[in-house]
Structures are given as structure tokens and as C-alpha cells.
Design an enzyme around this catalytic site. Structure first.
Site, short mmCIF file in Angstrom:
data_model
loop_
_atom_site.label_atom_id
_atom_site.label_comp_id
_atom_site.label_asym_id
_atom_site.label_seq_id
_atom_site.Cartn_x
_atom_site.Cartn_y
_atom_site.Cartn_z
N ASP A 38 -65.55 -115.07 -7.01
CA ASP A 38 -63.67 -114.67 -7.56
C ASP A 38 -64.36 -114.10 -8.84
OD1 ASP A 38 -63.20 -114.51 -4.71
OD2 ASP A 38 -61.83 -115.68 -4.98
N CYS A 73 -66.87 -121.34 -1.51
CA CYS A 73 -66.16 -120.58 -1.97
C CYS A 73 -65.02 -119.90 -1.11
CB CYS A 73 -66.86 -119.31 -3.50
SG CYS A 73 -68.50 -120.48 -4.34
N ASP A 74 -63.99 -119.34 -2.42
CA ASP A 74 -62.69 -118.78 -1.93
C ASP A 74 -61.84 -118.24 -1.00
OD1 ASP A 74 -63.10 -119.85 -5.02
OD2 ASP A 74 -61.13 -119.03 -5.19
N LYS A 75 -63.32 -117.56 -0.19
CA LYS A 75 -62.35 -116.86 0.92
C LYS A 75 -62.87 -116.90 1.77
CE LYS A 75 -59.62 -115.36 -2.19
NZ LYS A 75 -60.93 -116.42 -2.98
N CYS A 77 -67.22 -124.01 -8.61
CA CYS A 77 -66.51 -124.78 -9.90
C CYS A 77 -65.40 -125.63 -10.16
CB CYS A 77 -65.31 -123.48 -10.69
SG CYS A 77 -66.03 -122.01 -10.54
N GLU A 91 -56.47 -111.78 -8.14
CA GLU A 91 -56.24 -112.64 -8.47
C GLU A 91 -56.17 -112.53 -10.07
OE1 GLU A 91 -58.22 -116.40 -6.38
OE2 GLU A 91 -59.33 -115.49 -8.54
N SER A 109 -55.96 -116.90 -8.80
CA SER A 109 -57.23 -117.56 -9.58
C SER A 109 -56.39 -119.26 -9.07
CB SER A 109 -57.95 -118.07 -10.38
OG SER A 109 -58.87 -119.15 -10.29
#
Length: 555
Positions: free
Chosen positions: A81, A122-124, A196, A444, A470
Site C-alpha cells: 500500500d 500486509c494489509d489486504k 510497518c 487509501e 491507511s
């Protein structure tokens, strides 16, 4: 062991062609009767959170074979992202969640795998894999690859990705720091592999995966590259074989109580607002009704117990050392519901195993950071079906705000105005046509929100959008406004100069315009041309539902 799914490709004379192909991959005939375990790995050289996964793949494989199974590695794509932020690439981020779920389902069903180890970070990618696990409902366990350490400056300063890149970019533009200082930030913001450093979406989802019971204990916070993470990977490989033999499936673990616990841990830590989208989508796949209002109900009843970056002072390494997810569950023990986990221990047993917690990082209920949890669900004539704000990242002076609307039909338009000094105290920035359908892909908004903070406007300007934020976003930023502009939602009717009321304590988001005027504007409204007319995103835009239902694809 009773009949296995893999028997469909290994047993009987009529399966000679399938066995021949399996042997062609190197599977010995002696291994045909063992549980076939798929390792869905999202390794890629493109994402810092995933570059260390080759090592974890080895340890998972060792665990699977030690446990008596036979492993098969297959790849799952990922989007970073941070790299995709602020340009066309971000349109693809949220939609990949659906692709990932579909890909895991396709490989597991086509090859009749008996169980899955889902290696993610990570995110998704994490929610996509959890969606697949819930949908397939075959034995599955998740290994999240872990957070990166903070960067270390010579003066003792701790560097992290969002503060020292996105916000530093705005500080450079404003003349607060010079080019040399900006380069120091770039050099130190991402010192290693891992997700992160703060409680952004990736780390929040890792924590919630453990809370749901779908990862082994300590997996959610164990640092990337650590020996502990390797041991967890090995143990997860062993555990999946046991889960196959005992036929323990994701829906045995992801119960209504598990989702309530996950929301409670999320709001107690002040986690990413993206978890609203993801928990709604995972619950849907698990066949569990999870109303959007549950997030607000639980948040009102759950004090915020930690001050986590980006809105606070602590990082993932601090949370891990303080007690991790078990430590948070311990502090919430009077509010947490008992539930099984894949570890074999119940939530209550995990709580009872805790001997101490660092209460400077994870506060007790009697001494919270804030009286309410990190997420609030807003309603009003501007968001009839709801909107989401991470109130843990909002300063007290901005919890109530009335501003004049500055409207932009894209993120790029808002960024140009922010960087050009056109947004001033008292403004309320409206970014629309960035929702699931209108984006498409519900981008985002980290660039404009970080710019807002970097320019020192976080206590005088608010931002609302039908897009999302985010996990690194902080400040008075409201997202997920539903219905979105592309569906003719009220956010499409806002005009420059309108007064907008943001009242987080009372959960209100109101456009201070008469009903008659709004009806007249709606009669003149027409849907703009789609931003993307070709490729898979054009198909996605036709199928995706609103943010208040998780932005899932309609069947």
C-alpha cells in the site's frame, strides 16, 4: 484417520494419472497417504513485509513434515500500500483482497488439499486469506510474518515509516525540514524487513488474527526476522497436521464471540479503521451476521488501553515486549468472551497463563488512555448508512468541529490544493468519488491526511471521504461514508462553502443544508463517467458493495 480430501487425487486405480503428475513434482509414492498441506505464501521482493518469507516457508515446511504431512508451496500476490499510495496503483489494493481469497479457494479446491498454512503479512493479504479460510472451512492456520523494527538515529530518535516519509514530505514542503533531513528520514524509516512499525492495518490485522484464534499465541506481535517467529512458523506447520487429523475448521474457531473479542482488542489498542471493512468481510464468509453498529457498541464499552503509533508513542516492538496479544487479553479479561483457538488453549486459558504485563504500554482498565475505544461509527444526513473515524488519532480540540466544505472529486485534486496552500484553518476537506464503486477500489488517503498533519493543520482542518484511510492515518479524518458519491449518496451533493458538523462524541456527521435544498441538488445530480473503464477494475466496480457491508463483491 478418516477419509481425506486428497484421497480424491491419490486413491484408487482410476487416479493413476493424478498420482503420475504428483510423482512428476517429486512426491514419493510412500507419501501419498499423508495429509496434503498447502502453504499459501505471499512472498515477494516488492514488499518489505514479505521479503523475509522465504525463511519462514522453510520452517513451516519443516513443521509440516515433522508433523506427518506433506507440504506444497504455492504463491499468492501482494500489493504494498505504501508504494501504491497516491497514484493509479492504489485503485488495485483493496480489490486484491477478493482476488487473494478467490486464488486460495481455487488452488485448495482444484488440488483437494487437506489443510492450509496461510503465510501473510500486509494489509489486504491477511484479510483475503482469512476470507478464503472461512469460505473453504477446511483446516487452516495463519502465520503473519511480523513487524519491522523502528529505525534508530544517532540522537536516540526512533524512525518509522509514516511519520518519517509521508508526514516528513509535507514538513519539507512547508520548510520545517531541509532536503538533508528528508533524506535521513528516508534512510532510516524502513530499516529491515517486516510490516510497518506502528499499529497500521497490517499489524492490526495480525493482532486480530491471533485474537480470533487463527494464529498461534504471540504470532501477532513477534518481530520479523526473530527466532521466535521461526519457531512459531515451525509450530504452525506441525499444528496444521493435527488440525487436519482432528478436523478442526476455521468456523469452529471464528465464532460470534471471536469476532466480538477481535473488535474489543482492536478498539482497546486504537487500531486501523480498515479493520472494519475486513472483519465485516471475513464474518460474511464465515456465515456470521456482524452489524456495523457492533463496532460502535463495543468501542463505547471498551477504554483505549494503549498509546500506539501513529497516534501515540509506542511501536510494535514495545507492544510485543509488554505482553503482546495475551497481555491485551489479560487487561481486558473482564470483558473478553471465552472461545477456542487453534493453539488448543481457550481464550480464558490464555488469559490465565499470563503472569505479568508492562502496564506502561498496556494500561489496565482502571487507568485507560481514553474512556472509549479507538473506533467510532458516525451517522447523520451526510452518512445515512454510517461512516468510520479512528477517534484514537483525533486530538481533543477536533472531537467537535464545524467547518466550511472544500470539495474535491479525487484524491489528486485535494493533494494539489493542500500542497498549494489553498486549504486553510476552518476548512473541511471533502474527497469523494473514491469509494468502492466510484474509485473504483476505495483508495487509501494517507497522502492527504499525512500532508494535513505535516502542514500543522491537524487541529484546525478536518477531512471526510467515501474512500478510506491507511492504518497510518491520524487526525480528524472520517472515511467509509455510505452511501458513497457514486451511488448518489449525500456526499455527492456537498458544495463548496457548505457548513459541515463533525461531532464525534455524539457520533454525528451532518451537512447543515436543508432537506429541500438537498432534494433539489439530488434532482440535478448525474453520475460522472467512470474513472476506469477497462480491465478487471471495471468489472469490480459493477459488483462491489458499499463500505458499510465490507466492500465485498455481490454474488
Amino acid at each position: 484417520m478418516s477419509a481425506k480430501r486428497s484421497d480424491a487425487i491419490t486413491k484408487g486405480f482410476e487416479k493413476a494419472p493424478q498420482r503420475a503428475l504428483l510423482m512428476g513434482t517429486g512426491v514419493p509414492r510412500t507419501e501419498m497417504g499423508k495429509p496434503f498441506i498447502g502453504i499459501a505464501s505471499s512472498f515477494t521482493d516488492l514488499i518489505p513485509g514479505h521479503t523475509g518469507m522465504r525463511d519462514l516457508e522453510r520452517f513451516i515446511e519443516k513443521g509440516v513434515h515433522s508433523g506427518g504431512g506433506f507440504s506444497f508451496l504455492f504463491g499468492i500476490p501482494g500489493v504494498c500500500d505504501g508504494i501504491a499510495m497516491g497514484h493509479k496503483g492504489m485503485h488495485y489494493s483493496l480489490p486484491t483482497r477478493e482476488l487473494i481469497a478467490d486464488m486460495v479457494e481455487s488452488v485448495a479446491e482444484a488440488h483437494r488439499l487437506d489443510g492450509l498454512v496461510l503465510l501473510t503479512n500486509c494489509d489486504k493479504i491477511t484479510p483475503g486469506m482469512l476470507m478464503a479460510a472461512a469460505r473453504l472451512n477446511i483446516p487452516a492456520i495463519v502465520v503473519t510474518a511480523g513487524p519491522m523494527m523502528t529505525g534508530k538515529g544517532r540522537d536516540g530518535r526512533r524512525f518509522s515509516f509514516v511519520t518519517d516519509t509521508f508526514e516528513a514530505m509535507a514538513q519539507y514542503k512547508a520548510g520545517v525540514i531541509d532536503e538533508k533531513q528528508l533524506c535521513v528520514c528516508e534512510d532510516n524509516a524502513c530499516p529491515s524487513s517486516g510490516s510497518c512499525q506502528g499499529l497500521f492495518t497490517a499489524n492490526t490485522m495480525a493482532i486480530l488474527t491471533e485474537t480470533l484464534g487463527m494464529s498461534l499465541m504471540d504470532c501477532g506481535t513477534a518481530m520479523a526476522g526473530s527466532s521466535l517467529k521461526r519457531r512459531i512458523a515451525f509450530a504452525s506447520g506441525e499444528k496444521i497436521v493435527d488440525l487436519v487429523r482432528d478436523n478442526v475448521t476455521p468456523r469452529d474457531i471464528m465464532t460470534p464471540a471471536a469476532f466480538e473479542n477481535a473488535i474489543r482488542v482492536d478498539v482497546a489498542l486504537g487500531g486501523s479503521s480498515n479493520t472494519v471493512l475486513h472483519l465485516l468481510s471475513i464474518a460474511r464468509e464465515a456465515g456470521i451476521e456482524l452489524p456495523l453498529e457492533d463496532f460502535d457498541r463495543i468501542s463505547k464499552d471498551t477504554p483505549q488501553l494503549a498509546s500506539m503509533n501513529p497516534g501515540g508513542i509506542h511501536f510494535m516492538e514495545d507492544l510485543d515486549a509488554a505482553g503482546g496479544v495475551p497481555g491485551v487479553l489479560f487487561q481486558l479479561r473482564d470483558k473478553i468472551k471465552d472461545n477456542p483457538t487453534l493453539s488448543g488453549m481457550s481464550i480464558r486459558q490464555i488469559v490465565e497463563s499470563i503472569e505479568s504485563v508492562d502496564e506502561e504500554v498496556i494500561h489496565p482498565l482502571s487507568d485507560p488512555i481514553r474512556a472509549e475505544g479507538g473506533i467510532a461509527i458516525l451517522h447523520g444526513n451526510l452518512a445515512p448508512k454510517g461512516a468510520v473515524v479512528k477517534q484514537s488519532g483525533v486530538s481533543e480540540v477536533m472531537m467537535n468541529f464545524e467547518g466550511r466544505a472544500r470539495c474535491f472529486d479525487s484524491e489528486e485534486g485535494a493533494m494539489e490544493a493542500l500542497m498549494g496552500g489553498e486549504v486553510v484553518p476552518g476548512d473541511l476537506v471533502v474527497i469523494r468519488y473514491e469509494g468502492p464503486k466510484g474509485g473504483p477500489g476505495m483508495r487509501e488517503m494517507l497522502a492527504p491526511t499525512a500532508t494535513l498533519m505535516g502542514l500543522g493543520l491537524g487541529d484546525s482542518v478536518a477531512l471526510i471521504t467515501d474512500g478510506r484511510f491507511s492504518g497510518g492515518t491520524r487526525g480528524p479524518c472520517v472515511g467509509h461514508i455510505s452511501p458513497e458519491a457514486a451511488e448518489g449518496g449525500p456526499i455527492a451533493l456537498v458544495e463548496d462553502g457548505d457548513r459541515v458538523l463533525l461531532d464525534i462524541p455524539n457520533r454525528r456527521l451532518e451537512l447543515l443544508v436543508s432537506e429541500e435544498e438537498l432534494a433539489e441538488r439530488l434532482s440535478r445530480w448525474t453520475m460522472p463517467e467512470p474513472k476506469i473503464k477497462t480491465g478487471w477494475l471495471a468489472r469490480y466496480a459493477k459488483l462491489v458493495t458499499s463500505a458499510n457491508t465490507g466492500a465485498v463483491l455481490s454474488v
